[in-house]
Design a protein around this motif. Structure first.
Motif, PDB file in Angstrom:
ATOM      1  N   HIS A 490     -22.933   4.460   1.465  1.00 57.31           N
ATOM      2  CA  HIS A 490     -23.671   3.906   2.593  1.00 57.31           C
ATOM      3  C   HIS A 490     -24.404   2.614   2.238  1.00 57.31           C
ATOM      4  N   ARG A 518     -28.471   2.837   7.743  1.00 57.11           N
ATOM      5  CA  ARG A 518     -27.656   3.304   6.633  1.00 57.11           C
ATOM      6  C   ARG A 518     -28.380   4.417   5.865  1.00 57.11           C
ATOM      7  N   LEU A 642     -18.900   0.720   6.968  1.00 61.57           N
ATOM      8  CA  LEU A 642     -19.727  -0.389   6.490  1.00 61.57           C
ATOM      9  C   LEU A 642     -19.068  -1.707   6.797  1.00 61.57           C
TER      10      LEU A 642
END
Length: 643
Positions: A490, A518, A642
């Motif tokens: 993350h 995140r 991401l």
């Protein structure tokens, strides 16, 4: 009066759009020095390649590269209006007399070709001396045949400029009077190969080559007219380009044997039978060149080393190639000299950019790929009539690549290795690459917004009492592996392990606009991974290990902290302390994931949460409200999400 919760939210307001840390003067200077070093490397490599290209070995290598392009280009079908009559082994066997006394046979050959209604004849046979002392009348017989045939079609006689004494022979006296002489001498490169041909000599006589004289009579012009700079020769309206030395670059249609050939023995046999139909089938409206296949008259050409079985090319076929180059206008032009420095600079700069920009082995693969593309372009260009330099640009690219690796090791490589050593085990590959691209780590300390994550295992210390230490280490390593994988996936950084706890940073060393999102998504996945981990433990008959996670967003001082003997990259400040205390409140609320007001405000549109009762945290005078994160609205972020 502002509450502590509102104070925390206000402190973290800047975290919504965190700017990147400003580049320091030292970093800017380092980047400038790296750029100048790269430019200097490229220029030095280009200059060295230019100097080396002027040496004999490199020039010889360039000639061989030129030959290889012919071989890669392949064989073309020769012009259909040209044919060779060759003096081969069968001819030698059919005529028992020594060749010096073949004048009657040559006379018969000229008449036979004329009877076949040829367009023109090029006699690439040199008569070095008179035979009158041994065979009276033979010289005059051949001259008479030449005069007879010349009345019907043009016949160009070859002569050797190195043996001017033969000029008194009747044949050459007549040929000179009619302007039908052409020198057969070849222009050799330094390696003895025939790649170009002088069409007109430089002396006061300005003699023409056999090919040039034949081209003039076929095109029905008096002679080729050379310009003052010897860069072009014109045959009427047809301009023939020449190289800087004033020579024609020969276009070869293929290796030896490409042009159609007929044995002189066959022509004489057909003439003896008065088989005019066969003669016309061979020669009608064609340019006929007569020459020998003997080894003394064979020369190496670009196709000689093309592969096994390639033979030296007979001189008469080289003459045919020169003539066909003019008549078919398949000209080869060398690139102007001014293009070489540009190619060298481009090759050097490209190689330097590859090395400084990409990792091994991508950089050398890109370099080799670019070299291959350029060499392919030179083959295509030569096929289209443009001769590009091959060796100097490739040499510049290789030299620049090697030199750039040396410079890279001193500058960029050292910095990348430092980054990889310090951060490689704690951040994801994407974050590490972003660090390398950004070019700076705030090692000296900088204040920036971060989201701090603390996790801990409930009552793990008591659980460990009495257990085998090896089992404890094994369990912790398995747990840490699961949690670390999620943090890195993350975009977070594993900052440290504290017993059975983890401290992770989102927004350091480089901040992103969605660090808080995140961090929360990561925490939810850590809870899920912990549940999966406990299911595996239950299957083994082991007690569950329950995780607790706390998150807080705010400004912190981030940098390398410690003594010279031991340094640590971490974050310090009230934000870190608050995150740690929030994690501890999971015991109070029997929860697994708590976040502060500042973190919740950044993610509230994306999560389902439940506010807790106000709770007093150590170091904060007034109670604050925390939030239990129950679930993510939609799929939880993972590494594939991401940006």
């Amino acid at each position: 009066m502002a509450t502590p919760a509102s104070t925390l939210a206000r402190d973290s307001a800047g975290a919504q759009t965190p700017p990147p840390p400003p580049a320091t003067k030292r970093t800017a200077r380092w980047r400038r020095q790296t750029f100048l070093l790269a430019v200097g490397t490229a220029l030095a490599a280009a200059a060295l390649a230019w100097l080396l290209s002027r040496t004999s070995p490199m020039q010889l290598l360039e000639l061989k590269a030129y030959d290889m392009r012919f071989a890669l280009r392949g064989q073309f079908a020769p012009p259909s209006n040209m044919v060779l009559v060759t003096i081969d082994d069968r001819t030698e066997a059919a005529i028992p007399a020594p060749r010096i006394f073949w004048h009657p046979q040559y006379a018969s050959l000229l008449r036979a070709i004329t009877a076949g209604n040829a367009k023109a004849i090029g006699l690439d046979v040199f008569f070095a001396t008179s035979v009158e002392d041994w065979a009276p009348g033979m010289d005059r017989e051949l001259a008479a045949a030449f005069a007879e045939v010349s009345a019907a079609l043009p016949v160009v006689l070859a002569y050797d400029t190195l043996q001017p004494s033969a000029g008194f022979l009747p044949l050459y006296i007549l040929g000179s009077a009619q302007g039908m002489l052409g020198f057969a001498n070849f222009t050799q490169d330094r390696d003895g190969f025939i790649r170009r041909q002088e069409l007109q000599s430089r002396g006061p006589e300005m003699g023409e080559s056999l090919a040039a004289r034949l081209a003039a009579v076929v095109l029905r012009v008096e002679r080729g007219v050379m310009d003052s700079k010897r860069r072009t020769i014109r045959f009427g309206n047809r301009a023939v380009p020449l190289d800087p030395s004033g020579f024609l670059i020969l276009h070869y249609w293929g290796p030896a044997g490409t042009f159609p050939t007929i044995s002189m023995a066959d022509v004489l046999a057909s003439a003896a039978r008065d088989d005019r139909s066969q003669l016309e089938k061979w020669f009608r409206d064609k340019i006929v060149l007569v020459g020998t296949l003997e080894s003394a008259d064979r020369q190496p050409t670009p196709f000689y080393l093309a592969g096994r079985g390639q033979d030296l090319m007979p001189g008469v076929e080289i003459q045919a190639s020169a003539l066909a180059t003019i008549l078919e206008q398949r000209f080869l032009r060398e690139a102007p000299p001014s293009i070489l420095p540009l190619l060298l600079l481009a090759a050097s700069c490209l190689a330097t950019w590859f090395i400084f920009r990409f990792h091994f082995p991508v950089a050398p693969l890109l370099l080799l790929g670019s070299v291959s593309v350029y060499l392919g372009a030179t083959v295509w260009a030569q096929r289209s009539g443009l001769v590009l330099p091959a060796v100097p640009p490739v040499l510049a690219a290789l030299l620049s690549g090697l030199a750039s690796y040396g410079a890279y090791a001193l500058t960029e490589g050292r910095k990348r290795r430092l980054l990889q050593d310090v951060f490689g085990r704690y951040v994801s590959r994407d974050v590490a690459q972003e660090l390398l691209t950004y070019g700076e780590i705030p090692l000296g300390g900088v204040r920036q917004p971060v989201t701090v994550l603390f996790s801990d295992l409930r009552n793990y210390t008591g659980y460990c009492e009495g257990l085998d230490p090896h089992l404890v280490v094994k369990e912790l390593n398995e747990y840490f592996a699961d949690m670390t994988a999620e943090i890195k996936a993350h975009g977070g950084m594993v900052n440290k392990f504290i017993g059975d706890g983890i401290m992770a940073l989102f927004g350091a060393p480089l901040p992103r606009p969605d660090d808080a999102s995140r961090a929360v998504a990561c925490a939810l996945r850590m809870v899920q991974r912990n549940e999966e981990y406990n299911r595996r433990r239950a299957e083994q008959g082991l007690k569950p290990l329950v995780i607790g996670i706390g998150l807080h967003t705010g400004d912190a001082v981030v940098g390398t902290i410690g003594a010279p003997e031991k340094m640590e990259y971490t974050a310090i400040g009230n934000t870190v302390n608050v995150a740690s205390r929030i994690e501890g409140e999971n015991k109070t609320f029997q929860s697994r994931l708590l976040v502060s007001e500042s973190t919740y405000q950044l993610v509230r549109e994306r999560v389902v949460a439940e506010a807790t009762e106000p709770v007093k945290l150590k170091g904060i005078s007034a109670p604050v409200v925390l939030y239990k994160i129950l679930e993510w609205k939609g799929e939880v972020l993972c590494s594939a999400d991401l940006p």
